[in-house]
Write a protein that holds these residues in place. Structure first.
Motif, PDB file in Angstrom:
ATOM      1  N   UNK A  38       0.852  -1.183   0.000  1.00 37.80           N
ATOM      2  CA  UNK A  38       0.000   0.000   0.000  1.00 37.80           C
ATOM      3  C   UNK A  38       0.890   1.237   0.000  1.00 37.80           C
ATOM      4  N   UNK A  39       0.411   2.303  -0.609  1.00 35.97           N
ATOM      5  CA  UNK A  39       1.230   3.491  -0.797  1.00 35.97           C
ATOM      6  C   UNK A  39       1.813   4.054   0.476  1.00 35.97           C
ATOM      7  N   UNK A  40       1.003   4.123   1.533  1.00 31.80           N
ATOM      8  CA  UNK A  40       1.515   4.746   2.761  1.00 31.80           C
ATOM      9  C   UNK A  40       2.561   3.865   3.449  1.00 31.80           C
ATOM     10  N   UNK A  71      10.727  18.762   7.874  1.00 28.40           N
ATOM     11  CA  UNK A  71      10.543  19.875   6.946  1.00 28.40           C
ATOM     12  C   UNK A  71       9.789  19.407   5.705  1.00 28.40           C
ATOM     13  N   UNK A  72      10.164  18.237   5.195  1.00 31.43           N
ATOM     14  CA  UNK A  72       9.472  17.685   4.035  1.00 31.43           C
ATOM     15  C   UNK A  72       8.033  17.320   4.342  1.00 31.43           C
ATOM     16  N   UNK A  73       7.797  16.758   5.523  1.00 28.22           N
ATOM     17  CA  UNK A  73       6.441  16.366   5.902  1.00 28.22           C
ATOM     18  C   UNK A  73       5.518  17.580   5.972  1.00 28.22           C
ATOM     19  N   UNK A  74       6.042  18.677   6.499  1.00 25.71           N
ATOM     20  CA  UNK A  74       5.240  19.905   6.586  1.00 25.71           C
ATOM     21  C   UNK A  74       4.913  20.414   5.188  1.00 25.71           C
ATOM     22  N   UNK A  75       5.892  20.372   4.281  1.00 19.81           N
ATOM     23  CA  UNK A  75       5.640  20.793   2.901  1.00 19.81           C
ATOM     24  C   UNK A  75       4.650  19.845   2.230  1.00 19.81           C
ATOM     25  N   UNK A  76       4.675  18.581   2.627  1.00 22.47           N
ATOM     26  CA  UNK A  76       3.713  17.625   2.096  1.00 22.47           C
ATOM     27  C   UNK A  76       2.285  17.973   2.492  1.00 22.47           C
ATOM     28  N   UNK A  77       2.142  18.543   3.700  1.00 20.53           N
ATOM     29  CA  UNK A  77       0.805  18.958   4.154  1.00 20.53           C
ATOM     30  C   UNK A  77       0.338  20.234   3.459  1.00 20.53           C
ATOM     31  N   UNK A  78       1.210  21.240   3.456  1.00 23.98           N
ATOM     32  CA  UNK A  78       0.916  22.527   2.820  1.00 23.98           C
ATOM     33  C   UNK A  78       2.108  22.892   1.936  1.00 23.98           C
ATOM     34  N   UNK A 415      -0.908  10.627   4.365  1.00 25.49           N
ATOM     35  CA  UNK A 415       0.266  10.015   5.007  1.00 25.49           C
ATOM     36  C   UNK A 415       1.324   9.694   3.962  1.00 25.49           C
ATOM     37  N   UNK A 416       0.885   9.131   2.824  1.00 27.78           N
ATOM     38  CA  UNK A 416       1.813   8.780   1.745  1.00 27.78           C
ATOM     39  C   UNK A 416       2.555  10.008   1.249  1.00 27.78           C
TER      40      UNK A 416
END
Length: 556
Positions: A38-40, A71-78, A415-416
């Motif tokens: 699964x992707x996630x 930092x990447x996760x935050x950019x992934x959200x917004x 999440x993915x």
């Protein structure tokens, strides 16, 4: 404690270091395409592997590696996940209130042929959204529209990902091209001209490619006139606008010209046989309910509103106000600027900001969490969702229920997206991506052929042609100078090659899967697009090699 990127970290060898750097990429392909995770799960485990390699093989401090991931996760959200949430939400609103049936009928009134519908929605409308917004919105919205029309979700997502090849380089009002001017000093217009002498060749071919994938050779030839109208009008407009106007408008203008030209052409020409999917009745003509122009306009109004708002959000002057950087005297923009400044947050990333020394320039790299809440394209789409509530007379209760169900529907894709963007940031910070780029740069006289591969690799990892261009622009420029290749051609090759990697980027796959309800089946979508990504990449490689060695007159 600072960390200096080391491109020979493993055994003091660039080649051994590159071999280690490519492990997360190979793992991700294996996890999705072969293991069918699964992707996630694939995204999270790839991130874990990248973190371990960054710390163990590249000697990156644990805190630095983990915070780079954050930092990447935050950019992934917004802005990315925010665009997906709002795009799917807008589509779900039209379905919830029954307006999508009218949208469906309006498209069917132009043609019932599934091949032409794919050209209108996936190619032309998708390109328009790419030019206006980018960042995942085109694939999410156009794929959802095709599913609503009756397309198989896998085909809808796959076709929209492939169709998105033609416009990506000029997406989001030309940002991918403009972004290369800063690090290289080469005017964006010159790069735009060169990209405009590469991508139109693909743009003519993409509509044919889309229909061929759907139906095969014989059925494609049946609609060849429509395919040519769609492809040629797009390509000619793309060439003219990119060479004489700059990088900001090629997508918007090309898409509009192609869309209108094909719609008008269908008024005078129809294929001899109407192509429908095997699951549909092959003999009976579909009963298309007729609606008044007013009802059709009302049904389409959310997407018209969306287009207007994201186009407005993309205008440079307004963008600066939305992000709190406007310095003019206009009263309205100044008021927007105050709100934009209040809703824009750029805190430094702990243990990362100026703590990583670029191994190429030996300069510290700034790192901030970039949260432009008002300036994000997703906010423009959310405003369209809110206004749509009043257009359709929805109660706040039903509107809120639709939003909640949308969030629940795409929680795993979010999440993915966060995981794969976090992985991209870790590999960039550790120097893994630059290590792979340096290996490709050693191909010497063959570099013009391999130059687009850098862009392809960069977009696969980051999901963004803009990011890949910023990452490799200087390397492309310097390497081109050493091997006798025109630097403008190398920069264009990076962007043109990058567009072919968009359809297999983990971010793009997650976005498309979420939009059409294929959550957990990302592996099928990757297998669908992978071969076409490689085919189109080879086309760009050949075009670039010929332009460098035989067709030099094409370089501005």
């Amino acid at each position: 404690m600072t960390f200096t990127q080391n491109f020979t970290a493993v055994g003091d060898s660039l080649w051994w270091t590159a071999l280690v750097a490519i492990i997360p990429i190979l793992y991700f392909f294996w996890a999705l395409a072969i293991k069918k995770m699964k992707g996630h799960i694939a995204g999270l485990t790839t991130l874990l592997i990248a973190l371990i390699l960054a710390v163990v093989a590249f000697d990156m401090p644990v805190k630095t590696a983990v915070m780079s991931a954050s930092q990447g996760a935050v950019y992934g959200l917004v802005p990315i996940a925010w665009i997906i949430v709002t795009s799917v939400f807008l589509y779900n609103i039209t379905v919830r209130v029954g307006q999508f049936d009218i949208i469906r009928s309006s498209v069917l009134s132009i043609t019932e042929d599934r091949r032409i519908q794919a050209l209108l929605v996936a190619f032309s409308f998708g390109a328009f959204l790419e030019g206006a917004a980018g960042f995942g919105a085109p694939v999410a919205i156009s794929a959802a529209l095709l599913v609503g029309l009756g397309f198989n979700p896998l085909y809808a997502a796959g076709l929209c990902l492939i169709a998105n090849t033609a416009p990506v380089a000029f997406g989001a009002i030309g940002i991918p091209i403009i972004a290369m001017e800063g690090p290289t000093g080469i005017p964006a217009l010159e790069i735009s001209k060169m990209v405009g002498r590469q991508l139109p060749i693909l743009s003519i071919f993409i509509p044919f490619f889309l229909v061929f994938i759907m139906t095969g050779w014989k059925k494609t030839i049946e609609v060849l006139p429509a395919v040519l109208v769609s492809g040629i009008t797009f390509a000619v407009t793309q060439f003219l606008s990119s060479n004489f106007l700059g990088p900001e408008l090629p997508d918007v203008l090309s898409a509009l010209v192609s869309l209108v030209a094909l719609a008008v052409f269908m008024k005078f020409w129809q294929p001899k046989t109407i192509y429908r999917f095997k699951s549909e009745e092959q003999t009976a003509t579909l009963q298309v309910e007729k609606y008044s122009a007013g009802k059709i306009f009302k049904a389409w109004s959310p997407f018209i509103l969306l287009t207007a708002l994201i186009s407005l959000w993309g205008i440079p002057t307004i963008k600066t106000a939305l992000t709190g950087h406007y310095e003019g005297s206009n009263a309205i923009l100044s008021a927007v600027n105050s709100l934009g400044k209040f809703l824009t947050f750029t805190p430094e990333v702990p243990f990362v900001n100026n703590q990583i020394i670029d191994g190429m320039t030996e300069l510290p790299i700034a790192a901030v969490y970039k949260l432009e809440l008002l300036g994000a394209a997703g906010t423009a789409i959310f405003i369209a969702c809110f206004i749509t509530k009043f257009i359709f007379g929805m109660s706040f209760k039903v509107w809120g229920q639709t939003l909640f169900s949308t969030l629940n529907e795409i929680k795993f894709p979010i999440v993915t997206i966060c995981a794969v963007v976090a992985y991209a940031y870790v590999t960039n910070a550790a120097g893994m991506m630059t290590t792979l780029a340096l290996v490709l740069a050693k191909t010497g006289a063959l570099f013009p052929f391999f130059s687009p591969v850098l862009g392809w690799l960069g977009v696969f990892i980051t999901g963004s042609d803009t990011s890949a261009n910023v990452m490799f622009a200087k390397l492309q420029q310097v390497t081109a100078g050493h091997v006798g290749m025109d630097p403008v051609l190398a920069l264009a090759a990076n962007s043109s090659g990058g567009v072919t990697g968009k359809m297999i980027s983990p971010q793009s796959i997650a976005v498309a899967a979420a939009a059409v309800g294929l959550v957990g089946r990302e592996s099928e979508l990757l297998r669908f697009t992978l071969k076409y990504s490689i085919i189109l990449l080879l086309c760009i490689c050949i075009i670039t090699f010929l332009q460098s060695n035989v067709l030099g007159w094409m370089v501005p």
